[in-house]
Write a protein that holds these residues in place. Sequence first.
Motif, PDB file in Angstrom:
ATOM      1  N   GLU A   6       0.953  -1.201  -0.115  1.00  0.00           N
ATOM      2  CA  GLU A   6      -0.222   0.025  -0.082  1.00  0.00           C
ATOM      3  C   GLU A   6       0.967   1.196   0.052  1.00  0.00           C
ATOM      4  N   SER A   7       0.337   2.295  -0.664  1.00  0.00           N
ATOM      5  CA  SER A   7       0.966   3.868  -0.627  1.00  0.00           C
ATOM      6  C   SER A   7      -0.117   4.641  -0.490  1.00  0.00           C
ATOM      7  N   GLY A   8       0.236   6.104  -0.284  1.00  0.00           N
ATOM      8  CA  GLY A   8      -0.738   6.985  -0.292  1.00  0.00           C
ATOM      9  C   GLY A   8      -1.202   7.716   1.075  1.00  0.00           C
ATOM     10  N   GLY A   9      -0.833   6.903   1.984  1.00  0.00           N
ATOM     11  CA  GLY A   9      -1.231   7.453   3.135  1.00  0.00           C
ATOM     12  C   GLY A   9      -0.551   8.745   3.833  1.00  0.00           C
ATOM     13  N   GLY A  10      -0.938   9.311   4.800  1.00  0.00           N
ATOM     14  CA  GLY A  10      -0.556  10.515   5.312  1.00  0.00           C
ATOM     15  C   GLY A  10      -1.374  11.350   6.259  1.00  0.00           C
ATOM     16  N   LEU A  11      -0.979  12.566   6.486  1.00  0.00           N
ATOM     17  CA  LEU A  11      -1.640  13.712   7.535  1.00  0.00           C
ATOM     18  C   LEU A  11      -2.634  14.496   6.442  1.00  0.00           C
ATOM     19  N   VAL A  12      -3.872  14.570   6.875  1.00  0.00           N
ATOM     20  CA  VAL A  12      -4.706  15.362   5.991  1.00  0.00           C
ATOM     21  C   VAL A  12      -5.793  16.167   7.303  1.00  0.00           C
ATOM     22  N   GLN A  13      -6.014  17.332   6.657  1.00  0.00           N
ATOM     23  CA  GLN A  13      -7.175  18.027   7.616  1.00  0.00           C
ATOM     24  C   GLN A  13      -8.388  17.462   7.577  1.00  0.00           C
ATOM     25  N   LEU A  18      -7.391  11.977   0.253  1.00  0.00           N
ATOM     26  CA  LEU A  18      -6.402  11.260  -0.075  1.00  0.00           C
ATOM     27  C   LEU A  18      -6.570  10.158  -0.951  1.00  0.00           C
ATOM     28  N   ARG A  19      -5.692   9.606  -1.832  1.00  0.00           N
ATOM     29  CA  ARG A  19      -5.809   8.477  -2.706  1.00  0.00           C
ATOM     30  C   ARG A  19      -4.922   7.371  -2.319  1.00  0.00           C
ATOM     31  N   LEU A  20      -5.434   6.337  -1.853  1.00  0.00           N
ATOM     32  CA  LEU A  20      -4.582   5.111  -1.626  1.00  0.00           C
ATOM     33  C   LEU A  20      -4.383   4.282  -2.742  1.00  0.00           C
ATOM     34  N   SER A  21      -3.152   3.565  -2.740  1.00  0.00           N
ATOM     35  CA  SER A  21      -2.847   2.646  -3.965  1.00  0.00           C
ATOM     36  C   SER A  21      -2.245   1.499  -3.316  1.00  0.00           C
ATOM     37  N   CYS A  22      -2.906   0.382  -3.860  1.00  0.00           N
ATOM     38  CA  CYS A  22      -1.994  -0.970  -3.575  1.00  0.00           C
ATOM     39  C   CYS A  22      -1.585  -1.722  -4.949  1.00  0.00           C
ATOM     40  N   ALA A  23      -0.376  -2.102  -4.743  1.00  0.00           N
ATOM     41  CA  ALA A  23       0.253  -2.716  -6.012  1.00  0.00           C
ATOM     42  C   ALA A  23       0.425  -4.200  -5.619  1.00  0.00           C
ATOM     43  N   ALA A  24      -0.075  -4.932  -6.586  1.00  0.00           N
ATOM     44  CA  ALA A  24      -0.203  -6.596  -6.142  1.00  0.00           C
ATOM     45  C   ALA A  24       1.059  -7.071  -7.036  1.00  0.00           C
ATOM     46  N   SER A  25       1.735  -8.161  -6.613  1.00  0.00           N
ATOM     47  CA  SER A  25       2.570  -9.078  -7.343  1.00  0.00           C
ATOM     48  C   SER A  25       2.510 -10.282  -7.081  1.00  0.00           C
ATOM     49  N   GLY A  26       2.906 -11.165  -7.885  1.00  0.00           N
ATOM     50  CA  GLY A  26       3.273 -12.667  -7.363  1.00  0.00           C
ATOM     51  C   GLY A  26       2.060 -13.788  -7.539  1.00  0.00           C
ATOM     52  N   GLY A  27       0.981 -13.172  -8.005  1.00  0.00           N
ATOM     53  CA  GLY A  27      -0.313 -14.003  -8.354  1.00  0.00           C
ATOM     54  C   GLY A  27      -1.222 -13.598  -9.487  1.00  0.00           C
ATOM     55  N   THR A  28      -2.375 -14.141  -9.581  1.00  0.00           N
ATOM     56  CA  THR A  28      -3.260 -13.781 -10.646  1.00  0.00           C
ATOM     57  C   THR A  28      -4.348 -12.753 -10.032  1.00  0.00           C
ATOM     58  N   PHE A  29      -3.848 -11.528 -10.070  1.00  0.00           N
ATOM     59  CA  PHE A  29      -4.772 -10.376  -9.554  1.00  0.00           C
ATOM     60  C   PHE A  29      -6.189 -10.268 -10.017  1.00  0.00           C
ATOM     61  N   SER A  30      -6.014 -10.473 -11.296  1.00  0.00           N
ATOM     62  CA  SER A  30      -7.363 -10.243 -12.037  1.00  0.00           C
ATOM     63  C   SER A  30      -8.485 -11.281 -11.563  1.00  0.00           C
ATOM     64  N   THR A  69     -14.311   5.874  -2.731  1.00  0.00           N
ATOM     65  CA  THR A  69     -14.308   5.160  -3.992  1.00  0.00           C
ATOM     66  C   THR A  69     -13.352   4.156  -4.265  1.00  0.00           C
ATOM     67  N   ILE A  70     -13.721   3.016  -4.535  1.00  0.00           N
ATOM     68  CA  ILE A  70     -12.663   1.824  -4.792  1.00  0.00           C
ATOM     69  C   ILE A  70     -12.663   1.527  -6.358  1.00  0.00           C
ATOM     70  N   SER A  71     -11.406   1.351  -6.798  1.00  0.00           N
ATOM     71  CA  SER A  71     -11.107   1.069  -8.224  1.00  0.00           C
ATOM     72  C   SER A  71     -10.118   0.330  -8.501  1.00  0.00           C
ATOM     73  N   ARG A  72     -10.026  -0.381  -9.545  1.00  0.00           N
ATOM     74  CA  ARG A  72      -8.848  -1.362 -10.048  1.00  0.00           C
ATOM     75  C   ARG A  72      -8.572  -1.115 -11.347  1.00  0.00           C
ATOM     76  N   ASP A  73      -7.358  -1.427 -11.595  1.00  0.00           N
ATOM     77  CA  ASP A  73      -6.777  -1.500 -12.796  1.00  0.00           C
ATOM     78  C   ASP A  73      -6.176  -3.008 -13.063  1.00  0.00           C
ATOM     79  N   ASP A  80      -7.162   0.990  -6.074  1.00  0.00           N
ATOM     80  CA  ASP A  80      -7.144   2.315  -5.430  1.00  0.00           C
ATOM     81  C   ASP A  80      -8.245   2.559  -4.558  1.00  0.00           C
ATOM     82  N   LEU A  81      -8.103   3.541  -3.738  1.00  0.00           N
ATOM     83  CA  LEU A  81      -8.963   4.033  -2.710  1.00  0.00           C
ATOM     84  C   LEU A  81      -8.962   5.426  -2.580  1.00  0.00           C
ATOM     85  N   GLN A  82      -9.986   5.912  -3.367  1.00  0.00           N
ATOM     86  CA  GLN A  82     -10.241   7.581  -3.369  1.00  0.00           C
ATOM     87  C   GLN A  82     -10.916   7.912  -1.772  1.00  0.00           C
ATOM     88  N   MET A  83     -10.461   8.737  -1.130  1.00  0.00           N
ATOM     89  CA  MET A  83     -11.101   9.313   0.030  1.00  0.00           C
ATOM     90  C   MET A  83     -11.298  10.764   0.098  1.00  0.00           C
TER      91      MET A  83
END
Length: 124
Positions: A6-13, A18-30, A69-73, A80-83
């Motif tokens: 995961e990436s994209g976390g942080g401090l916000v008012q 914020l938009r979180l992203s998750c990158a997958a590897s090593g398997g059949t993601f789809s 909002t959740i989305s995937r590519d 991703d998770l748009q918050m």
Amino acid sequence: QVQLVESGGGLVQTGGSLRLSCAASGGTFSSFAMGWFRQAPGKEREFVAMISRSGEMKLYGQSVEGRFTISRDNSKNTVDLQMNSLKPEDTALYYCTKGRRTIAATQPSDYDDWGQGTQVTVSS
């Protein structure tokens, strides 16, 4: 086993985004549903969102519906998770997770592989 980072976390008012992203590897993601959970200190892990394998079906936790909002590519193996309209009660460690099937529900047991989490802190 799928590795999730995961990436994209942080401090916000309050009210920010914020938009979180998750990158997958090593398997059949789809082939599987993907989800996001969160856990605040002293609380149980809470379901946030799920997206089906194809992306056609999405499910949200009651506390975030209408704001997140959740989305995937599947071509990039990312989810991703748009918050938006963030609140202090959204403060938590957010985890990306892979469902056991093409569609998953709201319980942690519906998922198997988990990332390490990314911290989201919303200041008031």
